[in-house]
Design a protein around this motif. Structure first.
Motif, PDB file in Angstrom:
ATOM      1  N   ILE A   1       0.588   3.882  -2.969  1.00 22.60           N
ATOM      2  CA  ILE A   1       0.080   5.220  -2.656  1.00 22.60           C
ATOM      3  C   ILE A   1       1.277   6.122  -2.385  1.00 22.60           C
TER       4      ILE A   1
ATOM      5  N   VAL B   1       0.836  -1.207   0.000  1.00 25.52           N
ATOM      6  CA  VAL B   1       0.000   0.000   0.000  1.00 25.52           C
ATOM      7  C   VAL B   1       0.870   1.255   0.000  1.00 25.52           C
TER       8      VAL B   1
ATOM      9  N   THR C   1      -5.904  -0.177  -2.581  1.00 28.03           N
ATOM     10  CA  THR C   1      -5.313   0.989  -3.240  1.00 28.03           C
ATOM     11  C   THR C   1      -6.092   1.388  -4.491  1.00 28.03           C
TER      12      THR C   1
END
Length: 438
Positions: free
Chosen positions: A32, A28, A240
Motif C-alpha cells: 500500500i 502491507v 491488501t
C-alpha cells in the motif's frame, strides 16, 4: 541455512531484528504505497477490463505469495537461498540483481509520486524543478532514517501503514453512502472487454501489488523467520488485495472519468467535492506519507538484497559495509544515489506517463524474482498439495511480462543482463584484493 545467511544473522543482536508486526507492516506497508493512490488514474482508461484484471491479478499474486511463503517456511535465508538451492549461484545473482533494479526504479517512481501527491496542495510541485526537488529531498530523508538501523525503518513502516489506510476507507464509506441514498455514481469508461486490456491493466496493478515478497527479502533480519515470514506474506497479500479492489473502484465511482485520466491525486480529487478542499488536502498529504513509507521499505529491500550479493563477492565490498547500528550503510548510500540519478534522468513535465513507464520497468524487474521463485518452489517440491497453484504462479508471471509491453520488458531484461559484467568485475577485484591482503 546458508553460510552467508548465518553470518548475517550473527551480526544482528536479537533486539534489533524485525518482529511479527514489523514483518507484516513490511508487506502491507510496501504494497500500500503510491501505487494504490494512483491506480484510479492508471486504470481509468480500461473500464470493465479493470474488474477482470483485479480478479486475475489478486489471484495470481496470491499464488506467487504462496510460493514465497512455502519456500520461506522450508528454507531460511531469503530468496537468494531459495534460488541458489534450486538453480545455482548465477541464476540467484541475476534474479536478485534484477530485483535490486526493481527497487531502485521503484524508489525513484515513488519519490516522484510523493511530489505528485503534494502537488494537489502546491501545484508547482507537480512538474519541473519542484517535482525533482521534492523527490530528491524524500530520498535523502529516507536514507537518513534507514542509516539509523532496521528497527528505525521498521518503526516508520508501522506508523506509515496505519496512516495510509485512512483515505482508502474514506472513499469506500462515501460510495456506500451514495448507494444508501440512491445517489448516482460515476460509470466506468465505456470500452470493450479485451484480453490485451485485461493483461495491460493487470501489469499496471501488479506494480501496486509488488511488495508481498518484502517479508521474505528481509528474512535474514527477521526474528523467527520460518513462522513470521509466511504469516506476514499471506495475511498481508490477502488484506491488501481486498483494500485495493474496493478503494480503487470506489474512487472511480466518485470521480468523473475525464478527471480520473489526468489526476495526480485521484483520491483527493474524489473526496474534495464531497467533504471540501481541506479534506482533499488532508488526503493528498496522507497519500504523500503513504508513498514515503513505501519508498522507505523499497530502499531497505534494495540495501538488503545488494548486501547479500556483496557477501557472495558478486558486488563490490562497499555494499557489505555496515555502520554502528548494523545498518548496511554502503548499500543504502549507493541505492539512494542510483534512485536519485533515476529521478533526474526521468524528469518530465508529464507526470503520469513518466510514472507509468517507470512503474512498468520496475514491475518487469520484480517479475524476474517472482517467476524464478515460483519455478524454484516447483523444482524443490515444496508445494505439496499446492503444486497446481505453483504452476499457476509461473504461468501468471509469464502473462504479466506480456501485459507490461515489449518496451518495458526489454528494458527490464537489459538491466538484468547488465548485472553479469558487474558481477564478473566484482569477483575479479574482490579476489585480487583478498590476495593482496594476505
Amino acid at each position: 541455512m546458508t553460510d552467508k545467511s548465518s553470518a548475517l544473522l550473527r551480526t544482528l543482536p536479537a533486539p534489533r531484528l524485525l518482529g511479527r508486526w514489523m514483518s507484516l507492516a513490511m508487506v502491507v506497508g510496501t504494497m500500500i504505497g503510491s501505487g494504490v493512490y494512483l491506480l484510479p488514474t492508471t486504470l481509468a482508461p480500461f473500464g470493465p477490463n479493470m474488474l477482470v484484471a483485479f480478479a486475475v491479478t489478486i489471484g495470481g499474486t496470491m499464488c506467487l505469495a504462496l510460493a514465497l511463503a512455502l519456500l520461506a517456511a522450508r528454507i531460511p535465508g531469503g530468496p537468494f537461498a531459495y534460488v541458489e538451492q534450486a538453480f545455482g549461484e548465477t541464476t540467484a545473482f541475476v534474479t536478485l540483481w534484477s530485483y535490486a533494479v526493481s527497487q531502485w526504479t521503484g524508489v525513484a517512481a515513488i519519490a516522484i509520486a510523493v511530489a505528485g501527491a503534494l502537488s494537489y496542495i502546491v501545484p508547482a510541485l507537480g512538474h519541473g524543478v519542484g517535482l525533482i526537488t521534492v523527490a530528491l529531498i524524500s530520498i535523502a530523508a529516507l536514507l537518513a532514517i534507514n542509516l539509523r538501523g532496521v528497527r528505525s525503518a521498521g518503526g516508520l513502516q508501522v506508523t506509515a501503514t496505519l496512516i495510509k489506510i485512512v483515505p482508502l476507507l474514506a472513499v469506500v464509506l462515501l460510495v456506500t453512502g451514495r448507494f444508501a441514498t440512491a445517489t448516482p455514481v460515476e460509470p466506468l469508461a465505456a470500452v470493450p472487454l479485451t484480453l490485451t486490456g485485461i493483461a495491460t491493466a493487470g501489469a499496471l496493478m501488479l506494480f501496486s501489488l509488488t511488495g508481498f515478497e518484502a517479508a521474505a527479502i528481509v528474512a535474514t533480519v527477521t526474528d523467527d523467520s520460518e513462522t513470521n515470514v509466511p504469516m506476514a506474506t499471506l495475511v498481508g497479500t490477502t488484506l491488501t488485495g481486498a483494500i485495493y479492489l474496493t478503494a480503487t473502484v470506489a474512487t472511480l465511482m466518485l470521480l468523473p472519468n475525464a478527471r480520473a485520466l489526468t489526476s495526480a491525486a485521484p483520491f483527493a480529487d474524489a473526496i474534495a467535492p464531497i467533504l471540501g478542499q481541506a479534506a482533499g488536502a488532508v488526503v493528498a498529504a496522507i497519500a504523500a506519507v503513504s508513498a514515503f513509507g513505501t519508498a522507505n521499505a523499497l530502499l531497505m529491500l534494495a540495501a538488503e538484497v545488494t548486501r547479500t550479493l556483496a557477501r557472495a563477492d558478486d558486488l563490490p565490498r562497499l555494499f557489505r559495509r555496515t555502520n554502528a547500528r548494523s545498518a548496511p550503510s554502503g548499500a543504502l548510500i549507493v541505492s539512494a544515489l542510483i534512485a536519485a540519478l533515476l529521478v533526474l534522468a526521468s524528469s518530465s513535465d508529464s507526470f503520469v506517463p513518466v510514472y507509468i513507464f517507470i512503474t512498468l520497468v520496475s514491475t518487469v524487474s520484480a517479475l524476474v524474482l517472482y517467476l524464478v521463485c515460483a519455478a524454484a518452489a516447483l523444482k524443490l517440491g515444496v508445494g505439496g498439495r499446492w503444486t497446481a497453484l505453483m504452476i499457476v504462479a509461473v504461468a501468471y508471471a509469464v502473462v504479466m511480462f506480456i501485459g507490461a509491453g515489449w518496451e518495458p520488458t526489454l528494458w527490464g531484461f537489459g538491466l538484468a543482463a547488465a548485472g553479469l559484467p558487474i558481477r564478473w568485475l566484482s569477483r575479479r577485484f574482490n579476489r585480487a584484493t583478498s590476495r593482496r591482503s594476505r
